[in-house]
Structures are given as structure tokens and as C-alpha cells.
Design an enzyme around this catalytic site. Structure first.
Site, PDB file in Angstrom:
ATOM      1  N   SER A   9       1.339  -1.525  -0.434  1.00 46.55           N
ATOM      2  CA  SER A   9       0.130  -0.156   0.183  1.00 46.55           C
ATOM      3  C   SER A   9       0.925   1.313   0.344  1.00 46.55           C
ATOM      4  O   SER A   9       1.613   1.366   0.703  1.00 46.55           O
ATOM      5  CB  SER A   9      -0.840  -0.058   1.484  1.00 46.55           C
ATOM      6  N   HIS A  34      -1.403  -0.909  -3.819  1.00 37.63           N
ATOM      7  CA  HIS A  34      -2.709  -0.878  -4.043  1.00 37.63           C
ATOM      8  C   HIS A  34      -2.704   1.159  -2.958  1.00 37.63           C
ATOM      9  O   HIS A  34      -1.791   0.769  -2.615  1.00 37.63           O
ATOM     10  CB  HIS A  34      -3.032  -1.389  -2.487  1.00 37.63           C
ATOM     11  N   ASP A  36      -4.583   3.854  -1.665  1.00 39.85           N
ATOM     12  CA  ASP A  36      -5.905   4.505  -0.983  1.00 39.85           C
ATOM     13  C   ASP A  36      -6.024   5.845  -1.370  1.00 39.85           C
ATOM     14  O   ASP A  36      -5.582   7.137  -0.415  1.00 39.85           O
ATOM     15  CB  ASP A  36      -5.544   4.079   0.732  1.00 39.85           C
ATOM     16  N   MET A  38      -8.815   8.645  -0.135  1.00 37.81           N
ATOM     17  CA  MET A  38      -9.373   8.895   1.331  1.00 37.81           C
ATOM     18  C   MET A  38      -9.940  10.755   0.868  1.00 37.81           C
ATOM     19  O   MET A  38      -8.624  11.135   0.561  1.00 37.81           O
ATOM     20  CB  MET A  38      -8.882   8.586   2.122  1.00 37.81           C
ATOM     21  N   HIS A  67      -8.262   1.923  -3.950  1.00 44.16           N
ATOM     22  CA  HIS A  67      -9.585   1.822  -3.155  1.00 44.16           C
ATOM     23  C   HIS A  67      -9.976   2.877  -3.289  1.00 44.16           C
ATOM     24  O   HIS A  67      -9.107   3.744  -1.855  1.00 44.16           O
ATOM     25  CB  HIS A  67      -9.167   1.118  -1.678  1.00 44.16           C
ATOM     26  N   MET A  69     -12.000   5.363  -0.720  1.00 51.06           N
ATOM     27  CA  MET A  69     -12.607   5.709   0.625  1.00 51.06           C
ATOM     28  C   MET A  69     -13.358   6.656   0.129  1.00 51.06           C
ATOM     29  O   MET A  69     -12.879   7.446   0.815  1.00 51.06           O
ATOM     30  CB  MET A  69     -11.843   5.320   1.908  1.00 51.06           C
ATOM     31  N   MET A 137     -12.454  -5.087   5.123  1.00 50.29           N
ATOM     32  CA  MET A 137     -11.451  -4.305   5.599  1.00 50.29           C
ATOM     33  C   MET A 137     -10.961  -4.810   7.119  1.00 50.29           C
ATOM     34  O   MET A 137     -12.229  -5.578   7.693  1.00 50.29           O
ATOM     35  CB  MET A 137     -12.271  -3.111   6.036  1.00 50.29           C
ATOM     36  N   ASP A 175      -7.314  -6.653   4.367  1.00 52.23           N
ATOM     37  CA  ASP A 175      -6.546  -4.660   3.837  1.00 52.23           C
ATOM     38  C   ASP A 175      -7.225  -4.230   5.666  1.00 52.23           C
ATOM     39  O   ASP A 175      -8.111  -4.016   6.372  1.00 52.23           O
ATOM     40  CB  ASP A 175      -7.061  -3.739   2.924  1.00 52.23           C
TER      41      ASP A 175
HETATM   42  C1  DX5 Z   1      -6.861   1.501   6.202  1.00 50.78           C
HETATM   43  C2  DX5 Z   1      -6.187   1.323   4.158  1.00 50.78           C
HETATM   44  C3  DX5 Z   1      -5.170   0.971   3.748  1.00 50.78           C
HETATM   45  C4  DX5 Z   1      -3.621   0.966   4.662  1.00 50.78           C
HETATM   46  C5  DX5 Z   1      -3.356  -0.518   4.719  1.00 50.78           C
HETATM   47  O1  DX5 Z   1      -7.702   3.009   5.621  1.00 50.78           O
HETATM   48  O2  DX5 Z   1      -7.192   1.230   3.352  1.00 50.78           O
HETATM   49  O3  DX5 Z   1      -4.852  -0.133   2.860  1.00 50.78           O
HETATM   50  O4  DX5 Z   1      -2.633   0.977   3.977  1.00 50.78           O
HETATM   51  O5  DX5 Z   1      -1.923   0.033   6.107  1.00 50.78           O
HETATM   52  P1  DX5 Z   1      -0.919  -1.501   6.908  1.00 50.78           P
HETATM   53  O6  DX5 Z   1      -1.203  -2.297   6.389  1.00 50.78           O
HETATM   54  O7  DX5 Z   1      -0.577  -0.572   7.553  1.00 50.78           O
HETATM   55  O8  DX5 Z   1      -1.957  -1.004   8.207  1.00 50.78           O
HETATM   56 ZN    ZN Z   2      -6.861   0.263   1.324  1.00 50.30          ZN
END
Ligand code: DX5
Ligand code: ZN
Length: 220
Positions: A9, A34, A36, A38, A67, A69, A137, A175
Site C-alpha cells: 500500500s 494498492h 488508498d 481518502m 481503493h 474511501m 476491511m 486490508d
Molecule cells: C486503511 C487502508 C490500508 C492501509 C493499510 O485505511 O485502507 O490500505 O494502507 O496499511 P497497514 O498495512 O499499515 O495497516
Molecule cells: Zn486500502
């Protein structure tokens, strides 16, 4: 059965050195990256948007697993279709879930559906025949570096049972808090796709970290 996929990620990487960090992950054996996204509404954090993902696309050889969010994924999906291979949206977000998933597939990308730790598995059931990936999740989303929630394991098992019983083929991705100890617990329940933030980019030897994790997963 799907091949195991390990997806470091980018959220856990050093953004000031994106090209080197992506190369470090690919040299370490990353299958996907990956990303993220947000928006500060759906989760209490703001990470990066389409321009950043587009820049990553220029540096990366492997597929980008995006992903979202965000509160309105239906509105933002079109901005990621050029750079993403897979786009995952949340069942809890404010949109017509079935329509958004269809739009992702119509754009020629694979469609993922995510559910939060406190969302019951039943919420995603109506969509399972129309997705390529289910993201379970394993932490409350928003921040990297949180601890894995073991109560999510039963949801992974329920998803795998449903997939088997209905002859479906979606990937099961996990994740949040995934490392060499928690990944095999998820693999045992049927997960095949593993997002790793802290335990990949945070490792001094990412290649060794991913190899150890892959060996622990495939031993299950
Ligand atoms: C959490 C994210 C994850 C995050 C995972 O909100 O969706 O993808 O980057 O990070 P670790 O592996 O550090 O929990
Ligand atoms: Zn994620």
C-alpha cells in the site's frame, strides 16, 4: 482458486520519493500496488487523488489497485479509469452500488466492493455475482499502521463459503494490519489478495518481508 496477490500500500511509502518507492516494492515482488484514496468525508483522513494515482501509473509496471474511501465514488470513478486496473468502492458510501460497479466494468476495469469491519456480510451479498473482488476491511479504514481486528476473520470465511456454494470467482482481499502473522490467518479462511502497508514499506528489507509473508500464506 486464485493465485496469491500481495499488494503493498502506497499510503505507507515515502511520497517524496514515489518512483524509488514503487521500484523498491516491485523489486521486492509486489504483484499489484494498492492505492488508498481518502476524501476526508467517508474517512477522517485525506490522502491523495487522481493526479497522484496517474503519476504512480507512469512509474509502475504492475497493476494499480485503487481503493476509493470517498463519500461519492460514483462521481469519482471516471477520474481513475485511465490509471487503475481495479477500482474498489465501499458498500457504505452514498451511491447506487450496483450502478457504480457496472460503470467500473463498462470502463474496462475490474470492480471491487469493500465493506468495513462493522458492516455485516449480508450487505454485500446482493452484489457478489457482479464483482471481481471483495475487500474485507480488517481495520476501520482511514489510517495505516492499525492493528488487525480478529473479529473480521469470520466474515472472510463467510465470503469464501458463499463464493464456493454459488460457483463465483471474485477475489477476497484483506486490508489493514496484514503481516506475516495475520496474513496466514486470513488465507486459512479463504483470502487470496493481501494489502500490506506498514509491514512492506516499513520493513528495512522489503524483499525478505514479502517472501516471508508469501511463504506463510502458501503454507496454509
Ligand atoms: C486503511 C487502508 C490500508 C492501509 C493499510 O485505511 O485502507 O490500505 O494502507 O496499511 P497497514 O498495512 O499499515 O495497516
Ligand atoms: Zn486500502
Amino acid at each position: 482458486m486464485h493465485e496469491v496477490v500481495i499488494a503493498p500500500s502506497i499510503l505507507a511509502s515515502d511520497f517524496s520519493r514515489m518512483r524509488e518507492e514503487i521500484k523498491r516494492a516491485e523489486d521486492a515482488g509486489a504483484d499489484w500496488l494498492h492505492m488508498d484514496v481518502m476524501d476526508g468525508h467517508f474517512v477522517d483522513n485525506i490522502s491523495f487523488g487522481p493526479a497522484f494515482v496517474g503519476a504512480a501509473r507512469k512509474c509502475a509496471c504492475v497493476p494499480l489497485d485503487v481503493h476509493l474511501m470517498v463519500e461519492r465514488p460514483d462521481h469519482y470513478v471516471p477520474r481513475f479509469v485511465d490509471s487503475a486496473a481495479n477500482i474498489t468502492v465501499h458498500v457504505e458510501a452514498k451511491h447506487h452500488v450496483a450502478k457504480t460497479l457496472l460503470n467500473i466494468r463498462h470502463a474496462g476495469r475490474t470492480a471491487g466492493l469493500a465493506l468495513n469491519p462493522h458492516t455485516p456480510f449480508e450487505e454485500v451479498v446482493p452484489h457478489l455475482a457482479k464483482i471481481d473482488l471483495l475487500l474485507v476491511m480488517t481495520v476501520v479504514p482511514g489510517f495505516g499502521g492499525q492493528s488487525f481486528m480478529p473479529e473480521t476473520l469470520s466474515k472472510i470465511a463467510a465470503a469464501a463459503a458463499y463464493r464456493r456454494e454459488h460457483g463465483l470467482n471474485f477475489r477476497i482481499e484483506v486490508d489493514g494490519g496484514i503481516n506475516a502473522h495475520t496474513a496466514p490467518l486470513c488465507a486459512e479462511r479463504g483470502a487470496d489478495t493481501f494489502v500490506v502497508g506498514t509491514s512492506s514499506f516499513g520493513a528495512s528489507d522489503m524483499h525478505a518481508a514479502l517472501e516471508t509473508m508469501r511463504a506463510a500464506i502458501t503454507a496454509k
